[in-house]
Motif scaffolding. Sequence first.
Motif, PDB file in Angstrom:
ATOM      1  N   VAL A   1      47.935-138.416  18.305  1.00 35.66           N
ATOM      2  CA  VAL A   1      47.928-139.791  18.790  1.00 35.66           C
ATOM      3  C   VAL A   1      48.035-140.683  17.552  1.00 35.66           C
ATOM      4  CG1 VAL A   1      46.657-141.563  20.037  1.00 35.66           C
ATOM      5  CG2 VAL A   1      46.515-139.169  20.770  1.00 35.66           C
ATOM      6  N   LEU A   2      49.166-141.350  17.415  1.00 32.52           N
ATOM      7  CA  LEU A   2      49.404-142.157  16.216  1.00 32.52           C
ATOM      8  C   LEU A   2      49.059-143.623  16.480  1.00 32.52           C
ATOM      9  CD1 LEU A   2      52.806-140.578  15.119  1.00 32.52           C
ATOM     10  CD2 LEU A   2      50.500-139.962  14.398  1.00 32.52           C
ATOM     11  N   PRO A   3      48.567-144.346  15.448  1.00 32.54           N
ATOM     12  CA  PRO A   3      48.327-143.884  14.077  1.00 32.54           C
ATOM     13  C   PRO A   3      46.932-143.294  13.856  1.00 32.54           C
ATOM     14  CG  PRO A   3      47.949-146.223  14.199  1.00 32.54           C
ATOM     15  CD  PRO A   3      48.361-145.791  15.595  1.00 32.54           C
ATOM     16  N   GLU A   4      46.088-143.266  14.885  1.00 38.28           N
ATOM     17  CA  GLU A   4      44.690-142.875  14.691  1.00 38.28           C
ATOM     18  C   GLU A   4      44.533-141.473  14.104  1.00 38.28           C
ATOM     19  OE1 GLU A   4      44.618-144.797  18.821  1.00 38.28           O
ATOM     20  OE2 GLU A   4      46.145-144.430  17.308  1.00 38.28           O
ATOM     21  N   ASP A   5      45.414-140.558  14.497  1.00 34.99           N
ATOM     22  CA  ASP A   5      45.259-139.166  14.082  1.00 34.99           C
ATOM     23  C   ASP A   5      46.021-138.830  12.805  1.00 34.99           C
ATOM     24  OD1 ASP A   5      43.694-138.769  16.269  1.00 34.99           O
ATOM     25  OD2 ASP A   5      45.178-137.675  17.437  1.00 34.99           O
ATOM     26  N   SER A   6      46.752-139.773  12.263  1.00 35.06           N
ATOM     27  CA  SER A   6      47.533-139.493  11.056  1.00 35.06           C
ATOM     28  C   SER A   6      46.646-139.706   9.832  1.00 35.06           C
ATOM     29  CB  SER A   6      48.767-140.410  10.998  1.00 35.06           C
ATOM     30  OG  SER A   6      49.563-140.092   9.871  1.00 35.06           O
ATOM     31  N   ARG A   7      45.930-138.676   9.447  1.00 43.04           N
ATOM     32  CA  ARG A   7      44.931-138.807   8.382  1.00 43.04           C
ATOM     33  C   ARG A   7      45.120-137.809   7.249  1.00 43.04           C
ATOM     34  NH1 ARG A   7      39.288-140.095  11.709  1.00 43.04           N
ATOM     35  NH2 ARG A   7      40.196-141.620  13.153  1.00 43.04           N
ATOM     36  N   ALA A   8      46.268-137.164   7.186  1.00 40.67           N
ATOM     37  CA  ALA A   8      46.526-136.242   6.086  1.00 40.67           C
ATOM     38  C   ALA A   8      46.389-136.981   4.760  1.00 40.67           C
ATOM     39  CB  ALA A   8      47.926-135.653   6.220  1.00 40.67           C
ATOM     40  N   HIS A   9      45.685-136.381   3.815  1.00 41.42           N
ATOM     41  CA  HIS A   9      45.405-136.928   2.489  1.00 41.42           C
ATOM     42  C   HIS A   9      44.388-138.060   2.536  1.00 41.42           C
ATOM     43  CE1 HIS A   9      49.492-135.523   0.558  1.00 41.42           C
ATOM     44  NE2 HIS A   9      48.949-134.616   1.362  1.00 41.42           N
ATOM     45  N   GLY A  10      43.969-138.505   3.720  1.00 39.16           N
ATOM     46  CA  GLY A  10      43.059-139.638   3.828  1.00 39.16           C
ATOM     47  C   GLY A  10      41.654-139.206   4.185  1.00 39.16           C
ATOM     48  N   THR A  11      40.831-140.204   4.557  1.00 45.05           N
ATOM     49  CA  THR A  11      39.449-139.922   4.918  1.00 45.05           C
ATOM     50  C   THR A  11      39.362-139.427   6.362  1.00 45.05           C
ATOM     51  OG1 THR A  11      39.122-142.227   5.596  1.00 45.05           O
ATOM     52  CG2 THR A  11      38.552-141.645   3.331  1.00 45.05           C
ATOM     53  N   ASP A  12      38.326-138.650   6.619  1.00 43.97           N
ATOM     54  CA  ASP A  12      38.032-138.153   7.970  1.00 43.97           C
ATOM     55  C   ASP A  12      39.239-137.468   8.610  1.00 43.97           C
ATOM     56  OD1 ASP A  12      35.453-139.170   7.715  1.00 43.97           O
ATOM     57  OD2 ASP A  12      35.996-141.094   8.598  1.00 43.97           O
ATOM     58  N   GLU A  13      39.918-136.649   7.824  1.00 38.49           N
ATOM     59  CA  GLU A  13      41.052-135.878   8.359  1.00 38.49           C
ATOM     60  C   GLU A  13      40.569-135.029   9.528  1.00 38.49           C
ATOM     61  OE1 GLU A  13      44.307-132.509   6.832  1.00 38.49           O
ATOM     62  OE2 GLU A  13      42.900-133.425   5.422  1.00 38.49           O
ATOM     63  N   ARG A  14      41.401-134.942  10.559  1.00 36.73           N
ATOM     64  CA  ARG A  14      40.984-134.205  11.750  1.00 36.73           C
ATOM     65  C   ARG A  14      42.198-133.696  12.506  1.00 36.73           C
ATOM     66  NH1 ARG A  14      39.036-139.246  15.693  1.00 36.73           N
ATOM     67  NH2 ARG A  14      41.143-140.000  16.208  1.00 36.73           N
ATOM     68  N   ILE A  15      41.924-132.772  13.442  1.00 39.17           N
ATOM     69  CA  ILE A  15      42.988-132.234  14.277  1.00 39.17           C
ATOM     70  C   ILE A  15      42.472-132.156  15.715  1.00 39.17           C
ATOM     71  CG2 ILE A  15      42.344-129.833  13.890  1.00 39.17           C
ATOM     72  CD1 ILE A  15      45.294-129.113  13.926  1.00 39.17           C
ATOM     73  N   PRO A  16      43.262-132.587  16.693  1.00 41.49           N
ATOM     74  CA  PRO A  16      42.813-132.455  18.082  1.00 41.49           C
ATOM     75  C   PRO A  16      42.722-130.988  18.465  1.00 41.49           C
ATOM     76  CG  PRO A  16      44.719-133.945  17.877  1.00 41.49           C
ATOM     77  CD  PRO A  16      44.592-133.215  16.585  1.00 41.49           C
ATOM     78  N   LEU A  17      41.572-130.559  18.936  1.00 37.18           N
ATOM     79  CA  LEU A  17      41.376-129.146  19.256  1.00 37.18           C
ATOM     80  C   LEU A  17      42.296-128.682  20.382  1.00 37.18           C
ATOM     81  CD1 LEU A  17      37.501-129.004  18.930  1.00 37.18           C
ATOM     82  CD2 LEU A  17      39.148-127.776  17.504  1.00 37.18           C
ATOM     83  N   ARG A  18      42.535-129.542  21.351  1.00 38.52           N
ATOM     84  CA  ARG A  18      43.413-129.154  22.448  1.00 38.52           C
ATOM     85  C   ARG A  18      44.831-128.910  21.932  1.00 38.52           C
ATOM     86  NH1 ARG A  18      44.686-132.670  27.966  1.00 38.52           N
ATOM     87  NH2 ARG A  18      46.011-131.100  28.961  1.00 38.52           N
ATOM     88  N   ALA A  19      45.302-129.804  21.058  1.00 43.22           N
ATOM     89  CA  ALA A  19      46.644-129.636  20.491  1.00 43.22           C
ATOM     90  C   ALA A  19      46.714-128.398  19.613  1.00 43.22           C
ATOM     91  CB  ALA A  19      47.031-130.880  19.693  1.00 43.22           C
ATOM     92  N   PHE A  20      45.647-128.140  18.866  1.00 35.71           N
ATOM     93  CA  PHE A  20      45.619-126.946  18.021  1.00 35.71           C
ATOM     94  C   PHE A  20      45.735-125.683  18.870  1.00 35.71           C
ATOM     95  CE2 PHE A  20      43.101-123.495  16.128  1.00 35.71           C
ATOM     96  CZ  PHE A  20      43.814-123.296  14.962  1.00 35.71           C
ATOM     97  N   GLY A  21      45.003-125.635  19.977  1.00 35.09           N
ATOM     98  CA  GLY A  21      45.063-124.466  20.839  1.00 35.09           C
ATOM     99  C   GLY A  21      46.450-124.214  21.385  1.00 35.09           C
TER     100      GLY A  21
END
Length: 468
Positions: free
Chosen positions: A434-454
Amino acid sequence: MLRIALILSLAAVPVPAAAATGKVPAPSEADRAQAIALLKQLVAIPTAKGRGRVPELVDVIAVRLKTAGFAPEDIVRRPVTIDGEQTMGLIVRYAGRDPSLPPVALLAHMDVVDAVAGNWATEPYNPVEKDGYLYGRGTQDNKFGVAVLVETFVRLRRDGWRPGRDLLLAFSGDEETGMQSTRAVIAHPWVARAAYALNSDAGGGSVTAEGRPIAFGMQAAEKTNATFAVKVKNRGGHSSVPRDDNAIYQLAHALTRIESTRFPVQLNSVTRAMVARVAAERGGALGEALTRLTTAPSDAKALAVVRRYPDVSNILWTTCVATMLEAGNAPNALPQNATATVNCRILPGVAVESVRQELAGAAGPDTAITLVGEAVESPVSEPRAEVTALLQAGLSTTYPGATLHPTMSSGGTEGREYRRAGIPTWGAGSLGLVLPEDSRAHGTDERIPLRAFGRELDYWQEVLTHIK
């Protein structure tokens, strides 16, 4: 009697599902939980430059694969020492039925950009599940790719599946800081003869908060990252006796002229399709201007409109921008040296030296412009119908109805090294953010949606089991 007992004992041995039915079972919830567990284990190892932990992470992966039945000779480490620190590339071969066929390489990188712990709401290297996300450095860039590919190899082998040709995990240990281990991996005979590579760090797309797919890309090209030092030297003197030939002013004037430098519109097959798609999606004045530039690339009115949208215009031309300044040595002395850093993102097919000469011409004769470090030029990987169809099938498994589009990245990945080595490379994966909220590569509080990862387990199973 002995023969009957033997038959009964053999019948009790479970037959792998793929061997018994010819089909690989879909990933189970236990499989997804195992993949998350491995990702957490990888995130907990801080593999940023200067920490020396990449070999430890490689050991974790190697143990997991050996436990799954991969032979030690099919797990190859490629150690590289950089600035006194050892990092490492990793190659794993999943042997196919026909060794005469060139293999397919599957890319991911094991290193991360270090985190400033004080700026995080969680501990960067202590993975935490929260609100449907897994937080931690590397969750998105790119340890999720490492974990998913490793677990897919483990699961497919467990289920008795065998590929038609060799499949190779090709993991880098310094993608973020130089890609020397990437080059060591590419130089290995297995990887060097690859038919093509699929890069887990250069695929995926965006979804709505409800999970509806918006756009998914398949990187087929990337710009060349070139950094130049713009330098002015002067004899200096006492600040109480100022002169017209001040190094700082000279540099400032040179930078103003560089700022005004405009590189031409240059479209390739990938960016032409991107422009057409953006024009249709955005419409209005921007859409009209983009459409106009595809046939009249020098149209001044269209250029003026598109320049107001740098998030779009950066795919049309080479960009150069000043990013750092350093000048003078004392507050009461005329500056003897003034230096600016100018970072350029250069279109595929445009020579780095030609850009340097363009900047030098704009800056003027009293300014020296030199390349800092290395700028790796790489060609476009023209999309192939069979590979695009393969990746589209994977995307359709995870996001039915979503359409895959070839893209060019303005940033850099190790795909450039493979393309430069003559191995066509495309971004692969369907991670929906979900952009831009989830675009955190190299930034603070990097995260990945668990559902998308699965869902990525389903994606990679579909892709790997249908590689011809």
